[in-house]
Enzyme design. Structure first.
Site, PDB file in Angstrom:
ATOM      1  N   GLU A  69       0.829  -1.209   0.000  1.00  0.00           N
ATOM      2  CA  GLU A  69       0.000   0.000   0.000  1.00  0.00           C
ATOM      3  C   GLU A  69       0.865   1.261   0.000  1.00  0.00           C
ATOM      4  O   GLU A  69       0.634   2.188  -0.763  1.00  0.00           O
ATOM      5  CB  GLU A  69      -0.928   0.038   1.223  1.00  0.00           C
ATOM      6  CG  GLU A  69      -1.890  -1.125   1.360  1.00  0.00           C
ATOM      7  CD  GLU A  69      -2.894  -1.225   0.224  1.00  0.00           C
ATOM      8  OE1 GLU A  69      -2.999  -0.286  -0.592  1.00  0.00           O
ATOM      9  OE2 GLU A  69      -3.564  -2.257   0.136  1.00  0.00           O
TER      10      GLU A  69
ATOM     11  N   ASN B  16       1.250   3.926  -3.052  1.00  0.00           N
ATOM     12  CA  ASN B  16       0.938   5.341  -2.818  1.00  0.00           C
ATOM     13  C   ASN B  16       2.050   6.240  -3.351  1.00  0.00           C
ATOM     14  O   ASN B  16       1.789   7.254  -3.991  1.00  0.00           O
ATOM     15  CB  ASN B  16       0.762   5.614  -1.317  1.00  0.00           C
ATOM     16  CG  ASN B  16      -0.663   5.358  -0.856  1.00  0.00           C
ATOM     17  OD1 ASN B  16      -1.511   4.946  -1.629  1.00  0.00           O
ATOM     18  ND2 ASN B  16      -0.912   5.614   0.418  1.00  0.00           N
TER      19      ASN B  16
ATOM     20  N   ARG C 269      -8.484   3.670  -7.635  1.00  0.00           N
ATOM     21  CA  ARG C 269      -7.895   3.443  -6.325  1.00  0.00           C
ATOM     22  C   ARG C 269      -9.063   3.388  -5.359  1.00  0.00           C
ATOM     23  O   ARG C 269      -9.964   4.217  -5.431  1.00  0.00           O
ATOM     24  CB  ARG C 269      -6.937   4.598  -5.961  1.00  0.00           C
ATOM     25  CG  ARG C 269      -5.825   4.826  -6.962  1.00  0.00           C
ATOM     26  CD  ARG C 269      -4.787   3.731  -6.962  1.00  0.00           C
ATOM     27  NE  ARG C 269      -4.157   3.610  -5.660  1.00  0.00           N
ATOM     28  CZ  ARG C 269      -3.796   2.467  -5.112  1.00  0.00           C
ATOM     29  NH1 ARG C 269      -4.009   1.338  -5.742  1.00  0.00           N
ATOM     30  NH2 ARG C 269      -3.241   2.434  -3.941  1.00  0.00           N
TER      31      ARG C 269
END
Lengths: 160, 107
Positions: free
Chosen positions: A46, A50, A112
């Site tokens: 994650e 990002n 997303r």
């Protein structure tokens, strides 16, 4: 026992699996459970995604990935305490509390889900996000590795 | 008549799209899954979607985006999302995002 690892890699989608494999291998030295490895891999995935997609906009179909853009990952194991820091020098986050809201995403076009920070919180014990707009973002996560509490050394010791 | 029944069965079979998920579902693999799935949903008119996780050992929130996106597409036409062969880990990820309220697990 203290163990450290540092990794720099180009902010490309293909390197997401590299980051997961590296952190899983590093964590293995701390004698974790399968579940703990899976939790850390998810959280790292994650944070790295990002950095690539939001920090550098490299997940973008419209833009060519900039090969000069790098993600920095630092891992530390100190006794049972695992720390991972993931850093990018991208656009930064203007409003961190907003970015951390479940289901909020600045990129619905990329589909997303807005669950990235929620997953980091769910699967790690501690999450700290520092960001300077225009400078980049630093994500620090910690997890106590319970599997580490009984090392093979302890097991041998207890038999004596 | 025979031909008509055959066509009906064909349409029923066409109503369900099976999407085999890759070994690792992340943002990198998500783009291709999404593009392939949406092409079929739009062009061939699928209503119900089955995501097959039998090959999948890893999934992050990118997978949640894939499931949620397809749910939004088929929900408006009365379709549903089904999850098959998901490991306890994959089920945990789906539940952590609260998607267990909109998908049906089949194992």
């Amino acid at each position: 026992m203290k163990n450290e690892m540092e990794l720099w890699f180009t902010a490309r989608g293909e390197n997401e699996s590299l980051a997961r494999m590296a952190v899983a291998s590093f964590l293995a030295t701390g004698n974790p459970t399968i579940e703990e490895i899976a939790d850390v891999k998810t959280a790292v995935s994650e944070a790295v995604t990002n950095g690539i997609v939001h920090g550098y906009h490299n997940g973008d179909d419209r833009e060519q990935a900039d090969e000069e853009k790098k993600i920095h990952m630092f891992c530390k194991m100190e006794g049972p305490d695992f720390t991972v820091i993931i850093e990018d020098k991208g656009c930064g986050i203007e409003d961190i509390p907003k970015a951390m809201e479940p289901m909020y995403t600045s990129r619905p076009d990329l589909e997303r889900s807005g669950m990235g920070f929620s997953f980091m919180q769910t699967f790690m014990d501690e999450l700290e996000v520092k960001s300077t707009p225009g400078k980049g973002t630093v994500i620090q996560m910690k997890k106590r590795i319970a599997g580490n509490l009984c090392t093979s050394e302890d097991a041998v010791w207890s038999q004596k | 008549m025979e031909k008509e029944i055959g066509m009906q069965m064909d349409a029923q079979q066409k109503g369900v799209l099976l999407i085999p998920m890759p070994e690792e579902v992340d943002q990198c693999s998500a783009v291709e899954i999404r593009n392939n799935a949406d092409y079929k949903i739009m062009k061939e008119g699928y209503r119900d979607i089955i995501f097959d996780f039998s090959q999948t050992s890893f999934m992050d929130s990118s997978g949640i985006g894939i499931i949620l996106g397809r749910y939004r597409l088929v929900h408006v036409i009365g379709g549903g999302i089904y999850i098959v062969n998901a490991s306890p880990r994959i089920q945990k990820i789906i539940r952590a995002a609260g998607l267990d309220r909109i998908v049906t697990f089949i194992n």
